[in-house]
Design a protein around this motif. Structure first.
Motif, mmCIF file in Angstrom:
data_model
loop_
_atom_site.group_PDB
_atom_site.id
_atom_site.type_symbol
_atom_site.label_atom_id
_atom_site.label_comp_id
_atom_site.label_asym_id
_atom_site.label_seq_id
_atom_site.Cartn_x
_atom_site.Cartn_y
_atom_site.Cartn_z
ATOM 1 N N GLY A 34 -6.482 -14.445 1.601
ATOM 2 C CA GLY A 34 -5.181 -13.072 1.283
ATOM 3 C C GLY A 34 -5.959 -12.365 0.180
ATOM 4 O O GLY A 34 -5.029 -11.596 0.093
ATOM 5 N N GLN A 35 -7.101 -12.777 0.205
ATOM 6 C CA GLN A 35 -6.943 -11.209 -1.401
ATOM 7 C C GLN A 35 -7.015 -10.226 -1.172
ATOM 8 O O GLN A 35 -7.814 -9.898 -0.258
ATOM 9 C CB GLN A 35 -8.286 -12.215 -2.151
ATOM 10 N N LEU A 36 -7.175 -9.520 -2.213
ATOM 11 C CA LEU A 36 -7.050 -8.201 -2.004
ATOM 12 C C LEU A 36 -8.999 -7.761 -2.078
ATOM 13 O O LEU A 36 -9.332 -7.938 -3.246
ATOM 14 C CB LEU A 36 -6.309 -7.233 -2.426
ATOM 15 N N ALA A 37 -9.237 -6.890 -0.864
ATOM 16 C CA ALA A 37 -10.922 -6.264 -1.187
ATOM 17 C C ALA A 37 -10.973 -4.860 -1.230
ATOM 18 O O ALA A 37 -10.205 -4.696 -0.476
ATOM 19 C CB ALA A 37 -11.345 -7.499 -0.319
ATOM 20 N N ALA A 56 -9.083 -0.811 2.455
ATOM 21 C CA ALA A 56 -8.658 -2.069 1.412
ATOM 22 C C ALA A 56 -8.087 -2.758 2.485
ATOM 23 O O ALA A 56 -7.473 -3.114 3.885
ATOM 24 C CB ALA A 56 -7.330 -1.436 1.165
ATOM 25 N N VAL A 57 -8.444 -4.446 2.159
ATOM 26 C CA VAL A 57 -8.611 -5.258 3.453
ATOM 27 C C VAL A 57 -8.094 -6.748 2.407
ATOM 28 O O VAL A 57 -8.842 -6.678 1.581
ATOM 29 C CB VAL A 57 -10.322 -5.678 3.830
ATOM 30 N N ARG A 58 -7.546 -7.071 3.203
ATOM 31 C CA ARG A 58 -7.534 -8.926 2.520
ATOM 32 C C ARG A 58 -8.371 -9.844 3.146
ATOM 33 O O ARG A 58 -8.816 -10.263 4.928
ATOM 34 C CB ARG A 58 -5.901 -8.980 2.879
ATOM 35 N N THR A 59 -8.503 -10.530 2.577
ATOM 36 C CA THR A 59 -9.532 -11.649 3.320
ATOM 37 C C THR A 59 -9.025 -12.644 3.118
ATOM 38 O O THR A 59 -7.794 -12.562 4.003
ATOM 39 C CB THR A 59 -10.508 -12.211 1.394
ATOM 40 N N MET A 83 0.598 -1.036 -0.244
ATOM 41 C CA MET A 83 0.542 -0.056 0.297
ATOM 42 C C MET A 83 0.670 1.476 0.089
ATOM 43 O O MET A 83 1.619 0.920 0.354
ATOM 44 C CB MET A 83 -0.984 0.000 1.334
ATOM 45 N N ASP A 141 -0.234 -2.497 -4.710
ATOM 46 C CA ASP A 141 -1.216 -2.814 -4.942
ATOM 47 C C ASP A 141 -2.410 -2.066 -4.807
ATOM 48 O O ASP A 141 -3.815 -2.145 -5.179
ATOM 49 C CB ASP A 141 -1.580 -4.045 -4.248
ATOM 50 N N VAL A 142 -2.101 -1.357 -3.339
ATOM 51 C CA VAL A 142 -3.506 -0.476 -3.128
ATOM 52 C C VAL A 142 -2.922 0.854 -3.425
ATOM 53 O O VAL A 142 -1.110 0.951 -2.694
ATOM 54 C CB VAL A 142 -4.022 -0.851 -1.938
#
Length: 110
Positions: free
Chosen positions: A97-100, A91-94, A1, A27-28
């Motif tokens: 571990g996927q970006l959501a 922005a979070v990780r599921t 990030m 990624d962010v």
């Protein structure tokens, strides 16, 4: 990030020159200075975010965010979300571990 704060073209260029494209890849991206037009295109391309978040007030007098900047990010493959349109953003990780992104819509005007 990468949280770009209020860095505009000159600061973005200096950072890119200092650490190189690989050093700014994220990624962010929290887009700098409310998405103002003063963004270095090479910097945005080097960051190459999957998710670009723009913190900007509704009907601000500065005309932010810039349609050119938003378009460049979107054409680069970023999902672009804005606080003036989408409300609160996180922005979070599921668990996998996927970006959501978690979105809470704008509060109604009072």
């Amino acid at each position: 990030m990468l949280l770009a704060g209020d860095a505009e073209s000159e600061e973005q260029r200096a950072l890119l020159d200092e650490v190189g494209a690989a050093g700014v890849r994220a990624d962010v991206l929290k887009v700098a200075h409310h998405g103002s037009p003063y963004q270095d295109p090479e910097f945005l391309d080097a960051v190459d975010p999957a998710l670009a978040l723009v913190s900007v007030g509704v009907d601000n007098g500065y005309g932010h965010p810039s349609a050119v900047v938003l378009g460049r990010l979107a054409r680069g493959g970023a999902r672009v979300l804005r606080t003036d349109v989408d409300g609160d953003l996180a922005a979070v990780r599921t668990g996998a571990g996927q970006l959501a992104v978690a979105v809470r819509g704008r509060d109604p005007p009072w």
